[in-house]
Design an enzyme around this catalytic site. Structure first.
Site, PDB file in Angstrom:
ATOM      1  N   ASP A   1       0.486  -9.537  -4.991  1.00  0.00           N
ATOM      2  CA  ASP A   1       1.762  -8.815  -4.885  1.00  0.00           C
ATOM      3  C   ASP A   1       1.622  -7.429  -5.546  1.00  0.00           C
ATOM      4  OD1 ASP A   1       4.338  -8.150  -4.262  1.00  0.00           O
ATOM      5  OD2 ASP A   1       5.293  -9.562  -5.650  1.00  0.00           O
TER       6      ASP A   1
ATOM      7  N   LEU B   1       0.832  -1.213   0.000  1.00  0.00           N
ATOM      8  CA  LEU B   1       0.000   0.000   0.000  1.00  0.00           C
ATOM      9  C   LEU B   1       0.865   1.261   0.000  1.00  0.00           C
ATOM     10  CD1 LEU B   1      -2.932  -0.971   2.412  1.00  0.00           C
ATOM     11  CD2 LEU B   1      -2.883  -1.051  -0.089  1.00  0.00           C
TER      12      LEU B   1
END
Lengths: 311, 425
Positions: B306, B64
């Site tokens: 991922d 993130l």
């Protein structure tokens, strides 16, 4: 037939006919260099920018002479004097050069694929003067021109290429060009320097023993060994390399009697090539350099449309 | 808000359910499911005919980039991308700036996610302090602060001794270790899979053995220490063989793969496409077949993206300097649904890998639609046809090799805790 490409990035992208055309034109260009006044107006008013991100004497000079003999204006930018040290990206450098309206950018760059990247972003022509371990098409063409001058054709030749194939753009261009033109390529070198799958690129065989590769060869191309680039894990010493993978008067007779010895330069004398061979009768190394100018004139001529001046 | 999801094909492998049912959500929880449930007063009704209703999807491996690298992604845009992709929960990797190696960073992530994010965010802490591979991070603290696992993702623990101790210590703290299994000395300066394509392009290769060797090491260490271990983003045939064998002899190992490892090969790098550059690299057709086989036989427990956002400036460069990684949250579901179309997985098996198993591996109270469960629900239209367009992606970054490609299947409603956080127009 005309030459359709805006750029010359690799011999992999060219057809057999296009390579033939580039070689034929180069043959015609040779005559210009033999004149008293070595200049034709073909590219008059065109600007050729040589951008060299890696050190090069031979290739850069050769491109510069080629452009000048065709009456183009040439500018040389080398990495040490350019903005690259100030952290400018390749894209920004390219766009800045483009703003000056060049017709052709000749570039050498350490990154494989840098020319694909550049060509997608500029409207002018891009000629690859070497990208990483990918291609060095002008070298491949001059090698083939030199072979053709001696043998009349490339079809059916056995060409041995010996050295660090993994890191060699010269080897890749030679392989793409030669196999397309009908030659058989035999590669040799320590397995630490042999990239996987290379034998699948065409009529290519891989030999671990150099003697197998050069046996009966029409041409023996020796590659420059660059220990500083290749790191310490690939070879124990240059001494041992010279013993097992160097060309010398002892093993050269395995090749055909009139076999050509070639090398893209600069030579490491006593490493990949013994001086006796480098300076011997079978050496075509200086002929390669001479042909380099003609080949580069041909490349510049064809990417700029291949039209003779109308005036 | 109460919600009645009517007439959808409800698939909940955790209860062995796969039939057309109505599902009633009340006060953020699953109230009941059955046939012919009528909407209580004030409840919103979703017509789910022709749709698939599943426990909210969980992506157990995302980046993130928050805190510190918000120019690539942040918790707001990242959770938005998750919701668009049908994910109700994500587990975010610790390679932020600073590294999530302490409870202050963990708390920041959890608080920001609660206040500004729209899906559940489960932080993954680091194995070692600063992910430097030198000293263990305070895993007890990390767990207490809310981390669901520890990983030095992207910077594998090179010392085998330290990895052994990490597995032992983590077991004591009851936290899962996730391994990014790559032998970095074998990776060297490699930028793509080593093979015919790298040879042709003149790019430095990364051999499969870099992943296999590291996978074998970590599997042996898990066996030695009798600790649970999860292997992230498996891409090679050999690593899968190692994991399959380990599972057969009872090692507590689980693993995930990413959609790009069953959708693309290293051929995608041709043309020096930096959006096909990631770590581990795209492999060969042989490896893709092995990944599919391992999904089918259960060797691979989970599909995780991922999701690795990078700024255009970090990808629009020469191939060898481009950063590793691609975004994946918004394309995972259609790429995974293709496995069903190809007959690799049944729909329930796919739901297991996208929801139930990630919940189980991370030990989070999600991945089921039992009465009383938190109402994290994804409603999927398996036939929705759409094209991946950079400007329409919710993620802040656009580094996807799938841009311009046709997709089939999409999340239509993403429901988190009974609240509809995404509705497809």
């Amino acid at each position: 037939m005309g030459f359709k490409h805006k750029d010359i990035i690799g011999l992999q992208d060219l057809t057999r006919e296009e390579i033939q055309l580039l070689l034929d034109t180069a043959e015609n260009m040779k005559e210009i260099s033999d004149r008293d006044i070595k200049k034709v107006p073909t590219l008059r008013g065109k600007t050729v920018v040589n951008v060299f991100y890696e050190a090069s004497t031979r290739t850069r000079t050769s491109f510069e002479i080629a452009a000048k003999r065709l009456s183009a204006d040439t500018i040389n930018i080398s990495a040490s004097t350019s903005s690259t040290t100030k952290g400018e990206t390749l894209s920004d450098t390219a766009l800045n050069i483009l703003a000056m309206k060049p017709d052709i950018i000749v570039m050498r760059h350490a990154a494989s694929g840098a020319h694909h990247y550049l060509a997608q972003r500029v409207s002018c022509s891009v000629i690859n003067a070497g990208d990483g371990a990918h291609e060095h098409p002008s070298q491949g063409l001059l090698d083939m021109l030199t072979m053709r001058q001696k043998f009349g054709t490339i079809e059916g030749l056995k060409v041995a290429i010996v050295g660090d194939i993994t890191h060699s753009r010269v080897a890749r261009s030679a392989i793409f060009g030669l196999t397309k033109m009908g030659a058989a390529v035999c590669l040799a070198g320590p397995p630490t320097m042999m990239p996987p799958g290379i034998e699948r690129l065409g009529n290519v065989t891989v030999c671990t023993d150099m003697r197998d590769a050069i046996e009966g060869a029409d041409v023996v191309m020796m590659l420059r060994i660059q220990l500083e680039r290749q790191g310490k894990t690939l070879l124990p010493t240059l001494r041992e390399y010279a013993r097992y993978y160097g060309l010398n008067p002892g093993n050269l007779p395995l090749a055909k009697k009139d076999a050509m010895v070639m090398h893209p330069g600069p030579i490491n004398r006593g490493v990949e090539l013994s001086s006796y061979v480098a300076d011997g009768d079978q050496s075509y190394i200086l002929k390669q350099v001479e042909n380099g100018v003609a080949v580069r004139m041909s490349m510049l001529y064809h990417v700029s449309g291949g039209e003779l001046p109308t005036e | 808000m109460n919600l009645l999801i009517k007439g959808g094909r409800v698939i909940d492998p955790s209860q062995g359910i796969d039939e057309t049912l109505d599902l009633l959500v009340e006060n953020g929880k699953v109230k009941e499911f059955g046939k012919g449930i009528s909407a209580p007063a004030g409840a919103e009704t979703i017509d789910a005919a022709g749709m698939i209703v599943t426990p909210g999807l969980i992506d157990m491996h995302v980046h993130l980039r928050d805190p510190g690298l918000e120019y690539k992604e942040d918790i707001v845009t990242g959770t938005r991308a998750a919701a668009v992709g049908g994910f109700t929960s994500v587990a975010c990797m610790p390679n932020t700036k600073p590294v999530n190696d302490n409870k202050a960073v963990t708390s920041y992530i959890i608080t920001k996610a609660r206040n500004e994010g729209i899906v559940n965010v489960f932080p993954v802490g680091s194995i070692t302090q600063g992910s430097k591979g030198e000293a263990l991070a305070e895993m007890g603290d990390l767990k207490e602060a809310g981390c669901v696992a520890v990983s030095d993702d992207g910077r594998p623990v090179t010392s085998s001794e330290l990895m052994r101790r990490a597995l032992e210590y983590a077991k004591g703290m009851g936290i899962m270790v996730i391994s990014h299994a790559e032998d970095l000395s074998l990776v060297g300066e490699g930028v793509m899979n080593e093979g015919i394509v790298s040879t042709e392009l003149g790019l430095k290769g990364i051999p499969w053995a870099a992943e296999d060797a590291a996978t074998a090491r970590d599997v042996y260490l898990a066996e030695l220490t009798n600790s649970p271990l999860h292997i992230a983003h498996v891409s090679t045939k050999g690593a899968l063989r190692i994991i399959r064998n380990a599972k057969a002899r009872g090692v507590k190992v689980t693993c995930e793969t990413a959609p790009h490892y069953f959708s693309l090969t290293d051929d995608a790098v041709r043309g020096y496409n930096t959006n096909a550059k990631m770590n581990p690299p795209l492999r060969t057709a042989d490896d893709v077949a092995a990944v599919k086989a391992a999904l089918a036989d259960g060797t691979i427990d989970a599909i995780a993206t991922d999701h690795a956002p990078h700024h255009l400036d970090e990808k629009d460069v020469e191939f060898n300097v481009a950063l590793n990684g691609i975004i994946g949250l918004e394309t995972s579901l259609p790429l995974s649904l293709k496995l069903v179309e190809e007959g690799v997985l049944t729909l329930p098996a796919l739901v297991e890998k996208l929801a139930c198993n990630p919940a189980k591996i991370l030990g989070i109270d999600r991945g089921a639609l039992k009465p009383g469960s938190v109402a994290d629900i994804t409603v999927i239209d398996p036939n929705a046809a759409w094209t991946v367009e950079a400007e329409k992606l919710a993620s802040k970054s656009k580094n996807s090799p799938f841009i311009g490609l046709e997709m089939k299947g999409a999340a239509v409603y993403t429901i988190v805790g009974g609240k509809m956080v995404f509705k497809r127009n």
